[in-house]
Design an enzyme around this catalytic site. Structure first.
Site, PDB file in Angstrom:
ATOM      1  N   ARG A 297      23.719  30.860  10.511  1.00 29.94           N
ATOM      2  CA  ARG A 297      24.170  30.619   9.150  1.00 29.94           C
ATOM      3  C   ARG A 297      25.029  29.374   9.039  1.00 29.94           C
ATOM      4  O   ARG A 297      25.537  29.059   7.972  1.00 29.94           O
ATOM      5  CB  ARG A 297      24.998  31.813   8.708  1.00 29.94           C
TER       6      ARG A 297
ATOM      7  N   ARG B  38      19.712  44.295  -7.540  1.00 32.15           N
ATOM      8  CA  ARG B  38      19.339  44.965  -6.271  1.00 32.15           C
ATOM      9  C   ARG B  38      20.028  46.327  -6.168  1.00 32.15           C
ATOM     10  O   ARG B  38      21.208  46.481  -6.439  1.00 32.15           O
ATOM     11  CB  ARG B  38      19.759  44.104  -5.094  1.00 32.15           C
TER      12      ARG B  38
ATOM     13  N   LYS C 105      14.915  37.399   1.873  1.00 31.32           N
ATOM     14  CA  LYS C 105      14.783  37.326   3.345  1.00 31.32           C
ATOM     15  C   LYS C 105      14.580  38.719   3.941  1.00 31.32           C
ATOM     16  O   LYS C 105      13.690  38.930   4.760  1.00 31.32           O
ATOM     17  CB  LYS C 105      16.038  36.681   3.980  1.00 31.32           C
TER      18      LYS C 105
ATOM     19  N   ARG D  15      25.345  47.031  -3.557  1.00 29.42           N
ATOM     20  CA  ARG D  15      26.191  46.511  -2.483  1.00 29.42           C
ATOM     21  C   ARG D  15      27.491  45.940  -3.049  1.00 29.42           C
ATOM     22  O   ARG D  15      27.503  45.313  -4.096  1.00 29.42           O
ATOM     23  CB  ARG D  15      25.442  45.396  -1.721  1.00 29.42           C
TER      24      ARG D  15
HETATM   25  P1  AP5 Z   1      23.214  39.315   4.413  1.00 31.75           P
HETATM   26  O1  AP5 Z   1      22.994  40.770   4.359  1.00 31.75           O
HETATM   27  O2  AP5 Z   1      22.459  38.482   5.396  1.00 31.75           O
HETATM   28  O3  AP5 Z   1      23.059  38.762   2.935  1.00 31.75           O
HETATM   29  P2  AP5 Z   1      22.415  37.436   2.321  1.00 31.75           P
HETATM   30  O4  AP5 Z   1      21.970  36.353   3.222  1.00 31.75           O
HETATM   31  O5  AP5 Z   1      23.391  37.054   1.303  1.00 31.75           O
HETATM   32  O6  AP5 Z   1      21.075  37.933   1.847  1.00 31.75           O
HETATM   33  P3  AP5 Z   1      20.845  39.203   1.017  1.00 31.75           P
HETATM   34  O7  AP5 Z   1      20.712  40.388   1.913  1.00 31.75           O
HETATM   35  O8  AP5 Z   1      21.821  39.297  -0.104  1.00 31.75           O
HETATM   36  O9  AP5 Z   1      19.461  38.835   0.313  1.00 31.75           O
HETATM   37  P4  AP5 Z   1      18.025  38.683   0.904  1.00 31.75           P
HETATM   38  O10 AP5 Z   1      17.645  37.231   0.947  1.00 31.75           O
HETATM   39  O11 AP5 Z   1      17.835  39.487   2.151  1.00 31.75           O
HETATM   40  O12 AP5 Z   1      17.229  39.324  -0.301  1.00 31.75           O
HETATM   41  P5  AP5 Z   1      16.553  40.781  -0.461  1.00 31.75           P
HETATM   42  O13 AP5 Z   1      15.297  40.818   0.331  1.00 31.75           O
HETATM   43  O14 AP5 Z   1      17.543  41.866  -0.292  1.00 31.75           O
HETATM   44  O15 AP5 Z   1      24.759  39.003   4.689  1.00 31.75           O
HETATM   45  C1  AP5 Z   1      25.780  39.669   3.987  1.00 31.75           C
HETATM   46  C2  AP5 Z   1      27.133  39.183   4.505  1.00 31.75           C
HETATM   47  O16 AP5 Z   1      27.233  39.481   5.933  1.00 31.75           O
HETATM   48  C3  AP5 Z   1      27.390  37.668   4.431  1.00 31.75           C
HETATM   49  O17 AP5 Z   1      27.885  37.317   3.163  1.00 31.75           O
HETATM   50  C4  AP5 Z   1      28.427  37.494   5.561  1.00 31.75           C
HETATM   51  O18 AP5 Z   1      29.705  37.919   5.149  1.00 31.75           O
HETATM   52  C5  AP5 Z   1      27.940  38.459   6.626  1.00 31.75           C
HETATM   53  N1  AP5 Z   1      27.020  37.806   7.557  1.00 31.75           N
HETATM   54  C6  AP5 Z   1      25.695  38.078   7.721  1.00 31.75           C
HETATM   55  N2  AP5 Z   1      25.166  37.274   8.643  1.00 31.75           N
HETATM   56  C7  AP5 Z   1      26.176  36.471   9.081  1.00 31.75           C
HETATM   57  C8  AP5 Z   1      26.247  35.411  10.010  1.00 31.75           C
HETATM   58  N3  AP5 Z   1      25.168  34.993  10.681  1.00 31.75           N
HETATM   59  N4  AP5 Z   1      27.453  34.802  10.208  1.00 31.75           N
HETATM   60  C9  AP5 Z   1      28.548  35.212   9.553  1.00 31.75           C
HETATM   61  N5  AP5 Z   1      28.533  36.185   8.629  1.00 31.75           N
HETATM   62  C10 AP5 Z   1      27.364  36.816   8.390  1.00 31.75           C
HETATM   63  O19 AP5 Z   1      16.145  40.666  -2.009  1.00 31.75           O
HETATM   64  C11 AP5 Z   1      17.125  40.650  -3.027  1.00 31.75           C
HETATM   65  C12 AP5 Z   1      16.606  41.434  -4.248  1.00 31.75           C
HETATM   66  O20 AP5 Z   1      15.485  40.752  -4.779  1.00 31.75           O
HETATM   67  C13 AP5 Z   1      16.133  42.863  -3.931  1.00 31.75           C
HETATM   68  O21 AP5 Z   1      16.481  43.714  -4.981  1.00 31.75           O
HETATM   69  C14 AP5 Z   1      14.608  42.737  -3.812  1.00 31.75           C
HETATM   70  O22 AP5 Z   1      13.956  43.921  -4.191  1.00 31.75           O
HETATM   71  C15 AP5 Z   1      14.337  41.610  -4.789  1.00 31.75           C
HETATM   72  N6  AP5 Z   1      13.201  40.777  -4.379  1.00 31.75           N
HETATM   73  C16 AP5 Z   1      12.862  40.374  -3.130  1.00 31.75           C
HETATM   74  N7  AP5 Z   1      11.764  39.585  -3.170  1.00 31.75           N
HETATM   75  C17 AP5 Z   1      11.404  39.497  -4.481  1.00 31.75           C
HETATM   76  C18 AP5 Z   1      10.363  38.828  -5.181  1.00 31.75           C
HETATM   77  N8  AP5 Z   1       9.439  38.090  -4.539  1.00 31.75           N
HETATM   78  N9  AP5 Z   1      10.335  38.925  -6.526  1.00 31.75           N
HETATM   79  C19 AP5 Z   1      11.256  39.658  -7.188  1.00 31.75           C
HETATM   80  N10 AP5 Z   1      12.258  40.339  -6.583  1.00 31.75           N
HETATM   81  C20 AP5 Z   1      12.330  40.248  -5.248  1.00 31.75           C
END
Ligand code: AP5
Length: 218
Positions: free
Chosen positions: A88, A127, A13, A160
């Site tokens: 969420r 990551r 995302k 992280r």
């Molecule tokens: P948040 O930071 O939103 O984390 P998440 O939803 O768990 O999502 P991530 O950031 O872990 O992953 P992403 O989908 O963005 O993937 P990314 O692009 O980094 O939230 C963290 C915490 O904050 C929550 O647990 C909660 O506690 C709190 N929080 C946040 N919002 C909240 C809300 N609304 N309400 C309550 N609490 C909240 O990619 C991941 C990895 O994969 C990277 O290394 C990237 O390089 C790689 N990658 C990306 N795309 C590809 C691809 N196509 N192929 C291969 N690798 C890829």
């Protein structure tokens, strides 16, 4: 354009939000990033959020909703935004409806990134994020040229705290229980567009812009 991105932790995302928001010239509003900036700055909000984030739980709705309400009222969000990580749960989605109706506007689309759990675990475990500019690398899929050093700005890369295996498990549980129901919630309203988010980042972007009807990626 006003878009919500939904998908499990690690679906990509943040990666896609950055690219698509730039392409559409709208701000990316990532609740996770705002919480992490507050944790780095050691603010009261950051201290409160950290306890939940470290366990993989959601930060309480009243804290998150107030933060998003303030952010969406800022000038740069007047002509659109891309929400990454919010809403969420259904309560947050209902609050978002109220916020948007107060701003006399509405959502255009909810984009779901579909990725299986084995792949999201691989993405989260590998990551590495830059401490200085926030750029995200992956040890296998997008490795930095020099170990531990960001390609973009030369900053230090770190893992992280919530990307530890036990926290990843909890975040996936929370996603299944609280966030996945949003897919039906938005589908019933005809707002949901769903794309396969496996494959190269550029291919996923291409599918996303096509699904959103905003033109082909170059
Ligand atoms: P948040 O930071 O939103 O984390 P998440 O939803 O768990 O999502 P991530 O950031 O872990 O992953 P992403 O989908 O963005 O993937 P990314 O692009 O980094 O939230 C963290 C915490 O904050 C929550 O647990 C909660 O506690 C709190 N929080 C946040 N919002 C909240 C809300 N609304 N309400 C309550 N609490 C909240 O990619 C991941 C990895 O994969 C990277 O290394 C990237 O390089 C790689 N990658 C990306 N795309 C590809 C691809 N196509 N192929 C291969 N690798 C890829």
């Amino acid at each position: 354009m006003r878009v919500v991105l939904v998908g499990p932790p690690g679906a990509g995302k943040g990666t896609q939000a950055q690219i698509i928001a730039e392409r559409l010239a709208i701000p990316k509003v990532s609740t996770g990033d705002i919480f992490r900036a507050n944790i780095s700055g050691d603010t009261a909000l950051g201290q409160r959020a950290k306890a939940y984030m470290d366990k993989g739980d959601l930060v309480p709705d009243e804290v998150t909703n107030a933060m998003v309400r303030d952010r969406l009222a800022e000038d740069d969000a007047k002509n659109g935004f891309l929400l990454d990580g919010f809403p969420r749960n259904v309560q947050q989605a209902e609050t978002l409806d109220t916020m948007l109706s107060d701003l006399a506007t509405e959502l255009n689309a909810v984009l779901e990134l579909v990725v299986d759990e084995d792949e999201v675990v691989r993405r989260l475990e590998g990551r590495r994020t830059c401490r200085k500019c926030g750029h995200v690398h992956h040890l296998d899929y997008d490795p930095p040229k020099t170990e531990g050093v960001c390609d973009v700005c030369g900053g230090e890369l770190f893992q992280r705290d919530d990307d530890r295996p036990e926290t990843i498990r909890r975040r996936l549980e929370v996603y299944r229980e609280q966030t996945a129901p949003l897919v039906d919630f938005y589908d019933r309203r005809g707002l949901l567009v769903r794309i396969d988010a496996i494959g190269a980042v550029e291919d996923v972007t291409r599918r996303a812009v096509k699904a959103l009807g905003v033109g082909e990626a170059s």
